[in-house]
Design a protein around this motif. Structure first.
Motif, short mmCIF file in Angstrom:
data_model
loop_
_atom_site.label_atom_id
_atom_site.label_comp_id
_atom_site.label_asym_id
_atom_site.label_seq_id
_atom_site.Cartn_x
_atom_site.Cartn_y
_atom_site.Cartn_z
N LEU A 215 -11.56 1.31 6.63
CA LEU A 215 -11.74 0.10 5.83
C LEU A 215 -10.94 0.17 4.54
O LEU A 215 -10.28 -0.80 4.15
CB LEU A 215 -13.23 -0.09 5.52
N TYR A 216 -10.97 1.32 3.87
CA TYR A 216 -10.31 1.48 2.58
C TYR A 216 -8.81 1.76 2.69
O TYR A 216 -8.05 1.45 1.77
CB TYR A 216 -10.95 2.62 1.80
N ASN A 217 -8.37 2.34 3.81
CA ASN A 217 -6.96 2.72 3.95
C ASN A 217 -6.13 1.72 4.72
O ASN A 217 -4.98 1.44 4.36
CB ASN A 217 -6.84 4.08 4.66
N SER B 226 -7.49 -1.36 6.67
CA SER B 226 -7.96 -2.70 7.03
C SER B 226 -7.28 -3.77 6.18
O SER B 226 -6.82 -3.49 5.07
CB SER B 226 -9.48 -2.80 6.85
N LYS C 270 -8.79 -4.10 2.53
CA LYS C 270 -8.97 -2.83 1.83
C LYS C 270 -8.95 -2.92 0.31
O LYS C 270 -9.60 -2.13 -0.36
CB LYS C 270 -7.89 -1.83 2.28
#
Length: 467
Positions: A249-251, A253, A256
């Motif tokens: 999700l953080y990297n 998506s 992010k």
């Protein structure tokens, strides 16, 4: 020569951008790394959001209330299916008694899909109500514990709002309307499903083949600003593969950069891991959080009544008044938190009028006093907030805001300020008398008339250039 120089400049900019991208932090699939990601600042600036619990539970729309003598968590109408199925729940008898009388012992929960018609659902009208409430973000239940989704999820084939009634992408339609109003929007998502056979027979396969792909589809399809998970308590975060999902999700998506997540990612994670910390009807793990100091971005969620899903069994005494809700908002913001206030729409797609009225009142108050709410932070020198606190403080830049939830005729003394400053009462054009006495800053409330009174519920004094 000039063209050559421009080419070198362009090449330098390209290399610089590549280096910047490669230098962006990569979050690893462990809590130390995941927890190091800052909560996006838009969330702490927003302060007020709207929660929406809407699903098949909106058809029976029933739950016990305080008069039935059950605890807070047993009054939730959105737990209807569990309520009529689990004899171990304190509210089982109340739910089954109602169900048998209203629908019959043989009426299955799945049959409620016929009644989830949503024919009066107008996402533009909903978005207008949210905008007028002064809320800055919206969180819709994309899937509650019943497993029925409000978008065409491949993992919930024939158990979603497109395959069944109302044959409509409710999640997508509302997202479009809310964002057109300039508000942020995200989704609630339940990790577990009460009666999914795969979940009960093989939780690993459920996570790998159902839950993770479903969450990734939700994020990829709509690029939400919030992913508000729940239903995490059966298993530790390792079983849910929460850190693996969050690293994606953080990297990688499409959401992010701005997405905000909460702390419900495993039975050990609340108020410890994830993004924002969450309280619910002032409870944290069944401990009362009133007055609690939470030194982390956080959010209180609660209904206008005692349920999240619409509950036809509730009466006026079960609903918080407009004053009570504004007082709650002030309390949470003064302690550094947000308020996520829930509405429970009806099965045909209406926001109940009493809920609209409460939201309108909050919006009117915020039009006058929003300066003391939006973009503020808690004042580090403020007195500790307790149950009977009537004076609250927020801070923004060099300015301090004093919010009184009860009108004071006598001078108000503030410790921690020992210099003169310009003071105004938001929404009032007259002068405010001030002074210094015994090392305290004094504000003398003005004499108001019905024509000059700027607010019915709480009054805000702005104290300039004291921080």
């Amino acid at each position: 020569m000039r063209k050559l120089r421009l080419k070198w400049i362009a090449l330098f900019l390209i290399i610089f951008q590549i280096n910047q991208i490669s230098a962006q932090k990569k979050y690893e699939a462990n809590w130390n790394s995941i927890d190091s990601r800052p909560v996006p600042t838009w969330f702490e600036d927003a302060k007020f959001g709207i929660f929406i619990h809407w699903g098949l539970f909106s058809v029976p729309a029933w739950g016990p209330t305080a008069k039935d003598g059950v605890g807070v968590y047993d009054r939730y109408a959105e737990w209807y299916w569990k309520g009529i199925s689990d004899p171990n729940r304190a509210s089982f008898k109340a739910f089954t008694k109602f169900h048998d009388k209203a629908f019959g012992k043989d009426y299955k929960y799945q049959d409620f899909a016929k009644g989830f018609t949503c024919e009066m659902f107008s996402p533009d009208e909903w978005a207008k109500v949210f905008e007028e409430s002064g809320a800055k973000y919206v969180v819709l239940t994309s899937k509650h514990h019943e497993g029925y989704t409000l978008w065409p999820s491949a993992q919930s084939w024939n158990w979603n709002a497109v395959d069944l009634n109302p044959h409509r992408d409710l999640a997508g339609d509302l997202m479009k309307s809310v964002r057109e109003k300039g508000l942020r929007m995200g989704y609630y998502y339940s990790l577990y499903e009460w009666f999914n056979p795969l979940y009960h027979n093989n939780v690993k396969q459920y996570v790998d083949d159902h839950m993770i792909p479903q969450m990734k589809d939700l994020v990829t399809r709509y690029k939400p600003d919030v992913l508000w998970t729940d239903g995490e308590w059966d298993h530790p975060s390792e079983t849910w593969k929460s850190t693996e999902f969050l690293s994606w999700l953080y990297n990688d998506s499409p959401a992010k950069n701005d997405i905000v997540v909460n702390d419900r990612w495993g039975k050990e994670t609340r108020a410890k891991h994830g993004g924002i910390y969450t309280t619910e009807y002032d409870l944290v793990h069944d401990q009362n959080s009133t007055g609690m100091e939470i030194n982390h971005p956080w959010e209180e969620c609660r209904g206008i009544g005692s349920s999240f899903g619409y509950n036809r069994n509730e009466n006026l005494e079960d609903y918080s008044s407009s004053k009570e809700l504004i007082d709650i908002l002030v309390d949470k913001v003064a302690r550094g938190g947000n308020l996520l206030l829930n509405i429970g729409p009806t099965a045909d797609g209406r926001i109940p009028v009493i809920m609209q009225q409460r939201l309108k009142d909050i919006g009117r108050w915020l039009k006058v006093n929003g300066e003391a709410i939006y973009g503020t932070r808690k004042w580090t020198k403020a007195p500790k907030v307790g149950k009977n606190t009537k004076i609250f403080f927020t801070a923004k830049g060099k300015d301090l805001y004093l919010i009184s939830t009860e009108w004071k005729d006598e001078p108000i003394a503030i410790e921690g300020i020992s210099k003169s400053s310009k003071v105004s009462l938001l929404g009032f054009n007259g002068l405010i008398k001030t002074g210094i006495k015994s090392g305290k800053f004094l504000i003398t409330p003005p004499v108001l008339s019905p024509l000059t009174n700027p607010s019915q519920y709480a009054w805000v004094y702005k104290i300039e250039n004291v921080l």
